[in-house]
Design a protein around this motif. Structure first.
Motif: not given
Length: 299
Positions: A9-17
């Motif tokens: 979930c955290c990785l998906l939240s950081a997708l733009p970065a």
């Protein structure tokens, strides 16, 4: 979304970065990705057990004494015989089963694992099998695959309440297509179903306590949701997560080939104390102290 692993979930939240790092080579974006993923790993319930890996204190003893019970919880696909040969090597005292094809399957399993002294109770595809002693009549849970039964060990006088539970869906499907509305609807429906089934469980438990009184409780089974799911907020107030408290190792149980989510779990009541827990392949092992007794739990 909370049904997915927390680090994912955290990785998906950081997708733009992540995209900024790939496309523009931004080191700052890469740092953001690493921070988010590290945060997801830190707050996940996998970290405390992983930090205890290799500690002698958490090694499982070869065989329990008279004050300890070794417990296994296993899930079957209802299409094959229960794995009695794999189970026997752990020398269990209690086995929680979800997905048993029939009572006869469970009976054969009990005979192979415990011999003639085996006692069992089964409702639907959920069962509890014990090595000896007295086992009461199983109580069903409305609109939920599960069984609640009281057990008095041969060498003990204090009953232990055992609950084998399997929440829907039976065949859990991890979906990662978060761009699709159907994916979000799928996870929403799962949460609503789990809330209803757990509400039925707690209602049934209150009825049993009113009728027969309270006693130490162990609840184990397939919850079809990762530990960070909001459905477990009430569980954390009423029961102790044995793996989180005293677990050692990775702990994930699903999918079997490359596990990433801990769907199979063991809880004990507050008048018990978790002391040891391990997961290996399709089993997890844990000690839970109940007053003057201690129980070894294996998933």
């Amino acid at each position: 979304m909370t049904t997915l692993p927390l680090w994912l979930c955290c990785l998906l939240s950081a997708l733009p970065a992540f995209l900024a790092w790939i496309i523009f080579g931004s080191r700052l974006a890469l740092l953001g990705v690493l921070v988010w993923v590290s945060y997801g790993i830190i707050i996940t319930d996998f970290l405390p057990p992983l930090s205890r890996t290799g500690m002698d204190y958490y090694q499982m003893p070869p065989i329990p004494d008279n004050n300890q019970y070794r417990i296994i919880t296993l899930y079957s696909d209802c299409s094959s015989e229960l794995p009695w040969d794999q189970t026997t090597k752990y020398r269990p005292d209690i086995v929680f089963i979800q997905g048993s094809a029939s009572y006869n399957h469970t009976l054969r399993f009990a005979s192979h694992v415990f011999g003639g002294k085996a006692r069992l109770a089964q409702i639907g595809n959920c069962a509890v099998v014990v090595r000896d002693g007295q086992i009461g009549t199983g109580r069903n849970i409305a609109d939920t695959s599960g069984i609640i039964v009281d057990w008095i060990p041969a060498e003990g006088a204090v009953p232990i309440r055992l609950i084998s539970l399997s929440l829907d869906p039976v065949h859990y499907d991890m979906r990662y297509d978060l761009y699709s509305p159907s994916c979000w609807k799928y996870y929403k429906n799962i949460r609503l179903t789990h809330r209803r089934q757990l509400r039925n469980l707690f209602d049934t438990m209150r009825e049993i306590v009113t009728q027969t009184g309270d006693c130490p409780t162990i609840l184990a089974g397939n919850f079809s949701a990762s530990p960070q799911s909001p459905i477990f907020e009430k569980f954390s107030k009423k029961y102790i997560d044995c793996f989180y408290e005293r677990g050692s190792g990775y702990g994930a149980t699903y999918p079997v080939e490359n596990p990433s989510v801990r769907l199979d779990r063991v809880f004990c009541s507050p008048n018990s104390t978790a002391t040891k827990h391990r997961t290996s392949l399709r089993y997890s092992r844990c000690f839970v102290a109940i007053k003057t007794k201690s129980i070894l739990v294996i998933i």
